[in-house]
Design an enzyme around this catalytic site. Structure first.
Site, short mmCIF file in Angstrom:
data_model
loop_
_atom_site.label_atom_id
_atom_site.label_comp_id
_atom_site.label_asym_id
_atom_site.label_seq_id
_atom_site.Cartn_x
_atom_site.Cartn_y
_atom_site.Cartn_z
CG HIS A 1 -34.83 14.09 0.50
ND1 HIS A 1 -34.22 14.71 -0.47
CD2 HIS A 1 -36.09 14.37 0.22
CE1 HIS A 1 -35.14 15.46 -1.55
NE2 HIS A 1 -36.46 15.02 -0.68
CB CYS B 1 -38.96 19.56 -7.41
SG CYS B 1 -37.62 19.58 -6.12
C1 PLP Z 1 -37.31 19.56 -1.77
C2 PLP Z 1 -38.40 20.43 -1.56
C3 PLP Z 1 -39.61 19.94 -1.60
C4 PLP Z 1 -40.18 18.67 -1.82
O1 PLP Z 1 -39.70 17.62 -0.73
P1 PLP Z 1 -39.93 16.01 -0.82
O2 PLP Z 1 -39.65 15.48 0.55
O3 PLP Z 1 -38.88 15.68 -1.71
O4 PLP Z 1 -41.29 15.91 -1.51
C5 PLP Z 1 -40.64 20.96 -1.27
N1 PLP Z 1 -40.42 22.07 -0.94
C6 PLP Z 1 -39.15 22.68 -1.13
C7 PLP Z 1 -38.76 23.97 -0.58
C8 PLP Z 1 -38.12 21.78 -1.28
O5 PLP Z 1 -36.83 22.24 -1.30
#
Ligand code: PLP
Length: 379
Positions: free
Chosen positions: A200, A325
């Site tokens: 995503h 996050c």
């Molecule tokens: C968005 C992100 C994640 C988490 O990814 P998900 O697919 O949402 O679990 C981990 N590391 C970084 C650097 C991110 O930008």
């Protein structure tokens, strides 16, 4: 609504959605069903996506493990590698500005008897390679350093880090959720043993990710997080989410096709946005580096204005204060803290993340709204 939060997630590319739909409808088979055509079709679709992602990394399809996202990929890399290799050493090296999906598994490992070195960064968010060298011990088994930071866009020197890891025979993992599709990640040229990706963040679906694991001798050993049907070479049991995997493959293919076009567009948008704001708000503080960085984001502080108040004022802009996050905790950003900024500066910070679908007109509208909101909040 003008969407400027493309580091939190990106909208689905319409072509990605189209590629997924048949796998929700007529091709609903289980990719592990070997006894009928619906299963074979699903498996063929997964194989194709695996190849699309491998090609984007100059890797092979066998090196691609599908997961539920970069969070799971990071957990599998850090926990899985450390637990499987604890007899070779119980020390890991990572960085203070990593995503929580690296920092939290590292904390878990500390509970399990491992030691972790969290390298500091300079004001541009970069680690010092000499400090990395100095942190290496005979019992160091894993170095995990992200490719691009999700809050400030800093790009770490992956090639140099890879060389250092190789010299010392230490496994090197990198979280490339933000970097994938925005910088060239040629795994033939760069010594990265494991790499985490997320669907995503590249205009693909949420809930799907990849852990790339280099095929080498001796084979890298990982302890799975999930046990069951033995899918994904025994590393990730669970029925594959075929439509999402198809969408991720398509998103990766589009990202490669549009690589230069997207990059140019994002650079232009970011420059227009920044120079327009700087003209009207001379006291603006830039928290993210201007060079050696991701093409699509900016982290800015507006002195004398709180970030929260500004966001309340800017209801028509989708923006954020730091990482989505960790937005469950109202703590100030650990990334900006690691850069050494004051609490006040951090409180007035906003992250802007530009994307493929932002137009110049939207960007100018956004700067206009921001300038007006700042004027209002200050008077
Ligand atoms: C968005 C992100 C994640 C988490 O990814 P998900 O697919 O949402 O679990 C981990 N590391 C970084 C650097 C991110 O930008």
């Amino acid at each position: 609504m003008i969407y400027l939060d493309n580091n939190a997630t990106t909208p689905l590319d319409p072509a990605v959605l189209e590629s997924m739909l048949p796998y929700f409808k007529q091709y609903f088979g289980n990719a592990a069903s070997h006894s009928h055509a619906l299963g074979w079709q699903a498996k063929a679709a997964v194989d194709h996506a695996r190849k699309q992602i491998a090609e984007a990394l100059c890797a092979t399809a066998e090196e691609i493990i599908f997961t539920s996202g970069a969070t799971e990929s990071n957990n599998l890399a850090v926990l899985g590698y450390a637990r499987a290799n604890r007899d070779f050493g119980r020390h890991l090296i990572t960085v203070a500005t990593e995503h929580k999906a690296i920092l939290d598994p590292c904390q878990q490992l500390e509970q399990e008897g491992f030691e972790v070195t969290y390298l500091p960064v300079n004001s541009a968010g970069l680690i010092d390679l000499k400090e990395l060298q100095a942190a290496i011990r005979t019992e160091t088994i894993l170095i995990s350093i992200m490719a691009a930071n999700n809050e400030i866009g800093t790009l770490q020197a992956l090639a140099s880090i890879g060389k250092i890891a190789k010299t010392h025979h230490i496994c090197f993992h990198s979280d490339a959720a933000q970097a994938f599709g925005k910088i060239s990640l040629d795994l033939q040229k760069t010594n990265i043993d494991m790499l985490s990706l997320s669907g995503h963040k590249i205009y693909g679906p949420k809930g799907v990710g990849v852990l790339y694991i280099r095929q080498k001798k001796p084979k890298l050993q990982l302890q799975p997080l999930l046990f069951g049907g033995g899918h994904e070479r025994g590393l990730r049991s669970g029925t594959l989410h075929v439509p999402e995997i198809v969408g991720f493959g398509k998103a990766a293919e589009i990202a490669m096709e549009r690589f230069e076009k997207d990059q140019q567009h994002l650079e232009n948008v970011r420059k227009t946005f920044l120079s327009t704001l700087q003209k009207e708000i001379p006291e603006l503080e830039i928290n993210s580096p201007l060079e050696n960085r991701l093409c699509n984001n900016l982290n800015l502080s507006f002195p004398g204005v709180s970030g929260e108040a500004l966001m309340m004022e800017l209801r028509d802009l989708a923006i954020s204060s730091g990482s989505a996050c960790s937005s469950a905790s109202p703590e100030p950003s650990h990334v900006l803290k690691a850069l050494g900024f004051s609490k006040k500066r951090i409180k007035s910070s906003i992250r802007f993340g530009f994307g493929r679908f932002n137009t110049e007109a939207e960007i100018l509208k956004a700067t206009d709204l921001i300038i007006k909101a700042i004027d209002k909040l200050k008077s």
